[in-house]
Design an enzyme around this catalytic site. Structure first.
Site, PDB file in Angstrom:
ATOM      1  N   LYS A  50      -6.473  91.356  36.087  1.00  0.00           N
ATOM      2  CA  LYS A  50      -5.811  90.139  36.571  1.00  0.00           C
ATOM      3  C   LYS A  50      -4.394  90.471  37.048  1.00  0.00           C
ATOM      4  O   LYS A  50      -3.854  91.537  36.708  1.00  0.00           O
ATOM      5  CB  LYS A  50      -5.780  89.092  35.449  1.00  0.00           C
ATOM      6  CG  LYS A  50      -5.013  89.527  34.210  1.00  0.00           C
ATOM      7  CD  LYS A  50      -5.241  88.585  33.033  1.00  0.00           C
ATOM      8  CE  LYS A  50      -4.455  89.028  31.819  1.00  0.00           C
ATOM      9  NZ  LYS A  50      -4.810  88.282  30.599  1.00  0.00           N
ATOM     10  N   ARG A 149      -5.232  77.796  23.597  1.00  0.00           N
ATOM     11  CA  ARG A 149      -4.796  77.985  24.974  1.00  0.00           C
ATOM     12  C   ARG A 149      -5.949  77.644  25.908  1.00  0.00           C
ATOM     13  O   ARG A 149      -5.953  76.598  26.526  1.00  0.00           O
ATOM     14  CB  ARG A 149      -4.348  79.448  25.143  1.00  0.00           C
ATOM     15  CG  ARG A 149      -3.592  79.742  26.384  1.00  0.00           C
ATOM     16  CD  ARG A 149      -3.106  81.175  26.432  1.00  0.00           C
ATOM     17  NE  ARG A 149      -4.177  82.147  26.551  1.00  0.00           N
ATOM     18  CZ  ARG A 149      -3.989  83.436  26.812  1.00  0.00           C
ATOM     19  NH1 ARG A 149      -2.772  83.907  26.957  1.00  0.00           N
ATOM     20  NH2 ARG A 149      -5.004  84.263  26.919  1.00  0.00           N
ATOM     21  N   TYR A 269      29.196  92.332  39.876  1.00  0.00           N
ATOM     22  CA  TYR A 269      29.454  90.902  39.693  1.00  0.00           C
ATOM     23  C   TYR A 269      30.106  90.620  38.354  1.00  0.00           C
ATOM     24  O   TYR A 269      29.686  91.144  37.320  1.00  0.00           O
ATOM     25  CB  TYR A 269      28.145  90.114  39.769  1.00  0.00           C
ATOM     26  CG  TYR A 269      27.647  89.912  41.195  1.00  0.00           C
ATOM     27  CD1 TYR A 269      28.432  89.235  42.124  1.00  0.00           C
ATOM     28  CD2 TYR A 269      26.407  90.392  41.578  1.00  0.00           C
ATOM     29  CE1 TYR A 269      27.973  89.047  43.427  1.00  0.00           C
ATOM     30  CE2 TYR A 269      25.936  90.191  42.874  1.00  0.00           C
ATOM     31  CZ  TYR A 269      26.731  89.517  43.800  1.00  0.00           C
ATOM     32  OH  TYR A 269      26.276  89.341  45.065  1.00  0.00           O
TER      33      TYR A 269
HETATM   34  C1  PLP Z   1      -5.176  89.244  29.601  1.00  0.00           C
HETATM   35  C2  PLP Z   1      -6.388  89.129  28.755  1.00  0.00           C
HETATM   36  C3  PLP Z   1      -6.982  90.270  28.192  1.00  0.00           C
HETATM   37  C4  PLP Z   1      -6.336  91.634  28.246  1.00  0.00           C
HETATM   38  O1  PLP Z   1      -5.310  91.647  27.302  1.00  0.00           O
HETATM   39  P1  PLP Z   1      -4.422  92.977  27.059  1.00  0.00           P
HETATM   40  O2  PLP Z   1      -3.573  92.617  25.901  1.00  0.00           O
HETATM   41  O3  PLP Z   1      -3.638  93.186  28.300  1.00  0.00           O
HETATM   42  O4  PLP Z   1      -5.372  94.066  26.779  1.00  0.00           O
HETATM   43  C5  PLP Z   1      -8.186  90.124  27.528  1.00  0.00           C
HETATM   44  N1  PLP Z   1      -8.764  88.908  27.403  1.00  0.00           N
HETATM   45  C6  PLP Z   1      -8.203  87.775  27.882  1.00  0.00           C
HETATM   46  C7  PLP Z   1      -8.880  86.474  27.670  1.00  0.00           C
HETATM   47  C8  PLP Z   1      -6.989  87.848  28.576  1.00  0.00           C
HETATM   48  O5  PLP Z   1      -6.421  86.728  29.040  1.00  0.00           O
END
Ligand code: PLP
Length: 376
Positions: A50, A149, A269
């Site tokens: 992702k 979530r 800055y």
């Molecule tokens: C992002 C995600 C993962 C991967 O998690 P990592 O901690 O990056 O290995 C796995 N399952 C779900 C549902 C996620 O949202």
């Protein structure tokens, strides 16, 4: 395998014309193999790609992992899934974590994407499409075991029966861990027990619970499919333990110019850094617009041919300033390459300096970098 061929890192001394991000697909493949080896023989290991593979390039990463044997990929969004579909062969399963929004279900079918169904509404939506098309459609089911979530609540999961799933072909039951990077946290066991209880109540199907850190909690958390993302890219999986994964990134940026400042002169800055001694200040071509976080101001360090170089003053949008006083003058040509991220100072070290996690360092990596892929 790598489009860029063998090692093409800029040798020291050759001027660098723009900030360059080098992504080592060989390291990512090796990390995937190491993660898979944590499981029992025959277990499947997916790759979470992702957010453009956490900023490293979903197409390149997924292609390399497909060649290594990976057949399950996870993205968050429909659009990410569509893009990935054109980069991996048809026998790769692409799961879309956010599932079907009403009105998008047709696109999932057209692009052969497998939604992760997270609510009774999403299940009904997918079931309706299956009935319209007159064929069972594959889907994953996500249950909430503590994250609050996404995923079906325990009460909603209770309502699921064969009828609610009619027309859906459930291919995976999954849930997500809250704090897997802390092996001693009791929530890990609580979630495992909740997941097992839900699994017993639902029709038999393969199951998946472990993200990167979950892989290192042990076989009980593994089920049929591991689901790592961050660890593939070198993020350390367990708090307080040595990182078993290989760094996959190098970020080099060029020197634009330098100047000498006197005691009492301010730099950058708001003059948050004031010279306590005569100082040679170098300006490098990278800034917060490239994801080099403003919270690095006065805190991070870089490397130049083995020397540690402190960042001084505020991070600007397109530039940072560094203290070059200890470096040999003849090395300070425009285009001299400084290492911001490399094996000896990786994303995990940078996360500590910025007061964030390595996930944020990765996913912030900017779009202005020249990107090159290597395979070592
Ligand atoms: C992002 C995600 C993962 C991967 O998690 P990592 O901690 O990056 O290995 C796995 N399952 C779900 C549902 C996620 O949202």
């Amino acid at each position: 395998m790598s489009p860029a061929g063998p090692m093409v890192l800029t040798p020291s001394g050759v001027p660098l014309t723009s900030a360059t991000l080098t992504i080592d697909l060989g390291a990512i493949v090796e990390n995937w193999r190491l993660l898979k080896r944590q499981g029992r023989r025959g277990i499947e290991c997916a790759a979470v790609v992702k957010a453009d593979a956490y900023g490293l390039g979903a197409g390149e990463v997924a292609s390399a992992l497909y060649l290594a044997g990976c057949r399950h990929f996870f993205v968050a969004l429909l659009e990410e899934g569509r893009r990935l579909r054109s980069r991996v062969p048809a026998d790769a399963t692409i799961f879309v974590l956010h599932g079907v929004m009403p009105g998008t279900e047709q696109e999932f079918a057209v692009h052969r994407l497998t939604p992760v169904l997270n609510s009774l509404e999403q299940i009904a939506c997918w079931r309706a499409l299956a009935q319209r098309l007159g064929q069972p459609l594959p889907a994953a089911l996500q249950v909430d075991t503590g994250m609050a979530r996404v995923g079906l609540s325990p009460a909603d999961a209770q309502e699921l029966d064969e009828a609610a799933l009619a027309g859906c072909r459930p291919v995976l039951l999954m849930s997500h861990l809250v704090a897997a990077e802390e092996p001693g946290n009791p929530i890990n066991l609580v979630q495992l027990e909740r997941f097992k209880a839900l699994r017993n109540r639902l029709p038999a199907m393969p199951a998946s619970l472990a993200n990167s850190s979950g892989v290192f909690l042990g076989h009980d958390w593994h089920f049929d499919l591991l689901r790592p993302g961050a660890a593939l890219y070198g993020v350390s999986p367990t708090v307080g333990q040595a990182n078993p994964l290989r760094p996959a990134l190098r970020l080099q940026v060029p020197l634009i110019q330098w100047r000498d400042v006197n005691v009492g002169d301010g730099v950058g800055y708001n003059h948050t850094w004031i010279a306590k001694r005569p100082t040679r200040v170098g300006t490098l071509s990278v800034g917060y617009a490239d994801g080099y976080l403003r919270s690095f101001s006065n805190r991070a360090w870089l490397t130049f041919r083995g020397h540690q170089v402190p960042l001084i003053g505020r991070v600007s949008m397109d530039t940072i300033t560094v203290d070059l006083s200890e470096l040999p003058l003849d090395a300070l040509q425009p285009g001299a390459a400084f290492d911001l991220i490399h094996a000896g100072h990786d994303i995990n070290a940078l996360a500590l300096e910025a007061g964030t996690n390595a996930y944020e360092i990765l996913t912030s990596l900017g779009s202005r970098y020249r990107r090159q892929y290597i395979d070592t």
